[in-house]
Write an enzyme that holds these catalytic residues in place. Structure first.
Site, mmCIF file in Angstrom:
data_model
loop_
_atom_site.group_PDB
_atom_site.id
_atom_site.type_symbol
_atom_site.label_atom_id
_atom_site.label_comp_id
_atom_site.label_asym_id
_atom_site.label_seq_id
_atom_site.Cartn_x
_atom_site.Cartn_y
_atom_site.Cartn_z
ATOM 1 N N ARG A 50 0.855 -1.202 0.000
ATOM 2 C CA ARG A 50 0.000 0.000 0.000
ATOM 3 C C ARG A 50 0.886 1.246 0.000
ATOM 4 N NH1 ARG A 50 -1.542 1.554 4.613
ATOM 5 N NH2 ARG A 50 -2.308 -0.455 5.359
ATOM 6 N N TYR B 19 -16.814 17.337 -14.094
ATOM 7 C CA TYR B 19 -17.354 15.980 -14.193
ATOM 8 C C TYR B 19 -18.386 15.777 -13.072
ATOM 9 C CZ TYR B 19 -17.478 10.935 -13.459
ATOM 10 O OH TYR B 19 -17.890 9.645 -13.246
ATOM 11 N N ASP C 62 -7.617 19.749 -12.741
ATOM 12 C CA ASP C 62 -7.907 18.429 -13.310
ATOM 13 C C ASP C 62 -7.574 18.511 -14.796
ATOM 14 O OD1 ASP C 62 -9.091 16.212 -14.520
ATOM 15 O OD2 ASP C 62 -10.635 16.061 -12.976
ATOM 16 N N LYS D 291 -8.630 7.659 -18.612
ATOM 17 C CA LYS D 291 -8.922 8.305 -19.889
ATOM 18 C C LYS D 291 -7.695 8.270 -20.822
ATOM 19 C CE LYS D 291 -12.870 8.819 -17.965
ATOM 20 N NZ LYS D 291 -12.722 8.931 -16.563
#
Ligand code: P1T
Length: 389
Positions: free
Chosen positions: A54, A106, A178, A203
């Site tokens: 992690r 978004y 973003d 994306k």
């Protein structure tokens, strides 16, 4: 053997940054380190950063270095999704803090601010950031973060990053951008004054509709250290296989995005003025309200475009039921062309009256242009428009 990429061009860094042939075997591809933990010779003694996956994993380390290089950033951090990466930034804030958020984001970004963090006392105001006076007026003495997307999703407004950075910094707030729609190929917000950049790597970075992921990059080491703490403490990290796929994808990022931009520009010009369309929205068209700014801020205009059908929802539905090459699906940025209806799909969580204010009408259809032949893409759009009564 590690290569000196100091003066290397973008595509060279796409292929090589963060990666060198494996020193023990010469393997050219970065191995997928499918391990959750690492042997320690003595308690608390471990190799490099590697005590538990992690916290760090070598495949992830290579991917984080690669993406940092592509954004001309000092530091990169990978997350399990784009909303996980943006949530990590919001986790830097405390109850009572305020965020100025650009109005057209978004739907999932809107949702996390309004439905998760608002309840924890981190409030946000939404503002049209093409209006700098309105942005300035939205800042309060509690504002700690300014968050924007450019181009915006799905109305493709272009926001002046330098100007908004100036406003944010004058109020001692961080600016987060973003950069998903532009991709690292078309825009480097850190160079324009942003403090942190977020991507949905689902994306353009991933580019093949097979991985969900997010990434943050930053130059400031103290900010990076705080974000890295959040990454480990909250734990929304990608697995090594996802990091391997993303590393594989970034090798062709420059090639893909340039091709996609070229086709999007051709499609936008071809359909502008079409009898069944109210308008075509594409930053590369002279009719786009921020066309000049887009020309200054980005070396290409992106591969996303929106069309507004004259017949509203019925026309949009018919259009979407008749495309064949363009797949009707959420998401964007991949090699395959996608199309969607924001009002019902990606932006359904934005209240109807807000969507109306933003121009996200029921007839607004968003297209993500892939790498297929542009003649086939145009023929597909034409066929679907012909089906609209
Ligand atoms: O889906 P995820 O990887 O969690 O990314 C969220 C996200 C963040 N920022 C922007 C600009 C985005 O477009 C997205 C996700 N967007 C879609 C799924 C979409 O179809 O618009």
């Amino acid at each position: 053997m590690s290569r000196d990429l100091t003066n290397a061009g973008f595509n060279t860094r796409c292929v090589h940054a963060g990666q060198s042939p494996d020193p023990s075997t010469g393997a050219v591809s970065t191995p997928v380190y499918l391990t959750s933990t690492y042997a320690q010779p003595s308690p608390g003694v471990f190799k490099g950063d590697y005590d538990y996956s992690r916290s760090a994993n070598p495949t992830r380390t290579a991917y984080e270095a690669n993406i940092a290089s592509l954004e001309d950033a000092k530091h990169g951090l990978a997350f399990s999704s784009g909303v996980a990466s943006l949530s990590a930034v919001i986790h830097l804030l405390s109850s009572g803090d305020h965020v100025v958020l650009c109005d057209d984001v978004y739907g999932g970004t809107y949702r996390v601010f309004k439905m998760i963090f608002d309840q924890l006392g981190i409030t946000s105001s939404r503002v049209d950031m093409t209006d700098h006076d309105a942005t300035e007026a939205a800042m309060t003495d509690k504002t700690r973060l300014v968050w924007l997307e450019t181009p915006t999703n799905p109305t493709l407004k272009i926001i002046n990053i330098k100007e908004i950075a100036r406003i944010a910094h004058a109020h001692n707030a961080l600016l987060a951008v973003d950069n998903t729609f532009a991709s690292p190929v078309l825009q480097h917000p850190l160079a324009l004054g942003a403090d942190v950049v977020s991507h949905s790597s689902t994306k353009y970075i991933g580019g093949h509709a097979d991985v969900v992921g997010g990434v943050l990059v930053a130059n400031d080491t103290e900010l990076y250290t705080r974000l890295r703490f959040v990454q480990n403490a909250v734990g929304a990290v990608p697995g090594p296989m996802d990091c391997f796929l993303l590393l594989r994808s970034t090798k062709t990022l420059g090639l893909r995005v340039h091709r996609q931009c070229e086709s999007a520009a051709t499609i936008a010009s071809h359909f502008e003025g079409h009898a069944k369309l109210e308008k075509v929205i594409y930053p590369g068209l002279k009719s786009h309200p921020q066309h000049e700014l887009a020309s200054e801020q980005m070396p290409g205009f992106g591969a996303m475009l929106s069309i507004v059908l004259k017949g509203g929802l019925d026309a949009a539905r018919t259009f979407l039921e008749n495309v064949e090459l363009f797949t009707l699906a959420e998401s964007l940025g991949g090699v395959e062309s996608l199309v969607e209806l924001p009002a019902i799909m990606t932006h359904a969580t934005v209240p109807a009256e807000e969507r109306a204010k933003l121009g996200i009408s029921d007839g607004l259809v968003r297209l993500s242009v892939g790498i297929e032949d542009v003649a086939d893409q145009i023929a597909d759009i034409q066929r679907a428009l012909d089906a609209v009564g």
